[in-house]
Design a protein around this motif. Structure first.
Motif, PDB file in Angstrom:
ATOM      1  N   GLY A   1       0.839  -1.189   0.000  1.00 15.37           N
ATOM      2  CA  GLY A   1       0.000   0.000   0.000  1.00 15.37           C
ATOM      3  C   GLY A   1       0.873   1.237   0.000  1.00 15.37           C
ATOM      4  N   VAL A   2       0.669   2.109  -0.958  1.00 14.19           N
ATOM      5  CA  VAL A   2       1.383   3.390  -1.005  1.00 14.19           C
ATOM      6  C   VAL A   2       0.424   4.446  -0.479  1.00 14.19           C
ATOM      7  CG1 VAL A   2       2.605   5.059  -2.451  1.00 14.19           C
ATOM      8  CG2 VAL A   2       2.716   2.606  -2.997  1.00 14.19           C
ATOM      9  N   SER A   3       0.694   4.966   0.712  1.00 16.67           N
ATOM     10  CA  SER A   3      -0.255   5.850   1.401  1.00 16.67           C
ATOM     11  C   SER A   3      -1.653   5.237   1.342  1.00 16.67           C
ATOM     12  CB  SER A   3      -0.252   7.252   0.776  1.00 16.67           C
ATOM     13  OG  SER A   3       1.022   7.838   0.868  1.00 16.67           O
TER      14      SER A   3
ATOM     15  N   LEU B   1      12.154   7.392  -7.369  1.00 19.92           N
ATOM     16  CA  LEU B   1      13.203   6.383  -7.266  1.00 19.92           C
ATOM     17  C   LEU B   1      13.218   5.741  -5.886  1.00 19.92           C
ATOM     18  CD1 LEU B   1      16.115   8.101  -9.231  1.00 19.92           C
ATOM     19  CD2 LEU B   1      14.407   6.464 -10.051  1.00 19.92           C
ATOM     20  N   ALA B   2      13.005   6.533  -4.855  1.00 21.59           N
ATOM     21  CA  ALA B   2      12.940   5.981  -3.504  1.00 21.59           C
ATOM     22  C   ALA B   2      11.753   5.032  -3.369  1.00 21.59           C
ATOM     23  CB  ALA B   2      12.842   7.103  -2.474  1.00 21.59           C
ATOM     24  N   LEU B   3      10.646   5.372  -4.011  1.00 29.01           N
ATOM     25  CA  LEU B   3       9.470   4.510  -3.960  1.00 29.01           C
ATOM     26  C   LEU B   3       9.741   3.185  -4.660  1.00 29.01           C
ATOM     27  CD1 LEU B   3       6.478   4.041  -3.285  1.00 29.01           C
ATOM     28  CD2 LEU B   3       5.911   5.128  -5.474  1.00 29.01           C
ATOM     29  N   ILE B   4      10.315   3.231  -5.854  1.00 29.11           N
ATOM     30  CA  ILE B   4      10.626   2.002  -6.575  1.00 29.11           C
ATOM     31  C   ILE B   4      11.526   1.108  -5.733  1.00 29.11           C
ATOM     32  CG2 ILE B   4      11.829   1.021  -8.569  1.00 29.11           C
ATOM     33  CD1 ILE B   4      10.990   3.523 -10.134  1.00 29.11           C
ATOM     34  N   ARG B   5      12.558   1.696  -5.138  1.00 28.52           N
ATOM     35  CA  ARG B   5      13.494   0.900  -4.343  1.00 28.52           C
ATOM     36  C   ARG B   5      12.778   0.229  -3.173  1.00 28.52           C
ATOM     37  NH1 ARG B   5      19.167   0.447  -3.566  1.00 28.52           N
ATOM     38  NH2 ARG B   5      19.321  -1.443  -2.282  1.00 28.52           N
ATOM     39  N   ALA B   6      11.944   0.969  -2.461  1.00 29.91           N
ATOM     40  CA  ALA B   6      11.230   0.412  -1.312  1.00 29.91           C
ATOM     41  C   ALA B   6      10.299  -0.719  -1.735  1.00 29.91           C
ATOM     42  CB  ALA B   6      10.449   1.511  -0.598  1.00 29.91           C
ATOM     43  N   VAL B   7       9.565  -0.501  -2.822  1.00 26.09           N
ATOM     44  CA  VAL B   7       8.572  -1.479  -3.256  1.00 26.09           C
ATOM     45  C   VAL B   7       9.232  -2.724  -3.838  1.00 26.09           C
ATOM     46  CG1 VAL B   7       6.719  -1.912  -4.911  1.00 26.09           C
ATOM     47  CG2 VAL B   7       6.763   0.228  -3.616  1.00 26.09           C
ATOM     48  N   GLU B   8      10.173  -2.544  -4.752  1.00 27.71           N
ATOM     49  CA  GLU B   8      10.754  -3.717  -5.395  1.00 27.71           C
ATOM     50  C   GLU B   8      11.657  -4.505  -4.454  1.00 27.71           C
ATOM     51  OE1 GLU B   8      10.375  -2.837 -10.128  1.00 27.71           O
ATOM     52  OE2 GLU B   8      12.374  -2.562  -9.248  1.00 27.71           O
TER      53      GLU B   8
END
Length: 276
Positions: free
Chosen positions: A121-123, A251-258
């Protein structure tokens, strides 16, 4: 590879979607209240398409499904997501949901727990809905017809830190890609419906990614909801983000999710039992 679905040629409704990558780990991404699948545009170029295959969808009332009839509820949205997985031949898949899309993703877990590999879940709106004080409810409830309300909501949920031109662009996109009637109906569903008893205790690994600048769906709320309900819950807070991490810190979101999606051992592939 990007594939669009032509609803006009389809015998029954199918969620319009784009497919990206050809990796073995299948992932369905669901947008939030203010946008269609273009909400994910800032992250698409840098996804790991060798490890994952992403299906990025338009919910009813948005994007290519803007004119689609429906109830415009999270339950209906979840059923549409499962139907798309069937169409794609994906028996097992992970889910990413932004804001309202986080509620839809949790509904998928509620109706098809054995099929969900990992949940992000993103927010995300909690499965309990989101209780709003009267003055905030009025702001949200009239946002279908008042662009200024949409702008105020975006501004507040990004900490008042974003430039005016970006706020204006976000509002313009929101108005362009959403049907006003559907937009209003979706609010009643994601804000007002409580189904947390149907996901509480789930052992599916579940990550909540929140922005430090978001006063509405931030870390404190996730600790009271998400982290209590999911047996294998994780929380990541992005310090430079508000409610729209795809735009603010892609980019920070991609790193956290993947990184989270890659934590996939044999136990994850056989988990997904219904909460006891």
């Amino acid at each position: 590879m990007v594939i669009g679905v032509d609803m006009a040629s389809s015998p029954s409704f199918q969620l319009p979607h784009a497919l990206l990558g050809d990796g073995p780990h299948k992932v369905i991404a669901v947008h939030g209240w203010f946008a269609d699948r273009s909400a994910f545009a800032p992250v698409l170029a840098d996804l790991d398409r060798a490890s994952f295959q992403y299906a990025v969808v338009d919910l009813r009332g948005y994007g290519e499904a803007k004119d689609a009839a429906g109830a415009w509820t999270t339950s209906e949205g979840a059923a549409d997501v499962v139907a798309l997985a069937d169409l794609l031949g994906w028996d097992r898949f992970s889910l990413i949901g932004h804001s309202m899309g986080g509620s839809v993703a949790q509904r998928v877990l509620a109706i098809a727990p054995h099929r969900v590999r990992r949940l992000v879940g993103v927010s995300p709106v909690p499965a309990s809905g989101l209780e709003l004080p009267p003055e905030q409810w009025e702001l949200f409830a009239e946002a279908d017809r008042l662009p200024g309300n949409r702008r105020a909501i975006i501004d507040v949920t990004t900490g008042g830190a974003r430039p005016a031109a970006w706020l204006d662009r976000m509002v313009e996109r929101s108005l362009e890609v959403s049907d006003a009637k559907a937009f209003r109906a979706w609010l009643d569903s994601w804000a007002g419906e409580d189904f947390h008893d149907r996901i509480e205790g789930s052992t599916v690994p579940a990550l909540a990614v929140v922005g430090e600048l978001d006063p509405a769906l931030g870390a404190e709320l996730m600790r009271r909801t998400w982290l209590r309900w999911y047996a294998r819950a994780e929380l990541t807070e992005l310090p430079q983000a508000g409610h729209y991490a795809m735009d603010e810190t892609p980019l920070a979101l991609i790193r956290a999710v993947e990184d989270f999606l890659r934590k996939d051992g044999e136990s994850d592939r056989v988990s997904g039992d219904s909460p006891s």
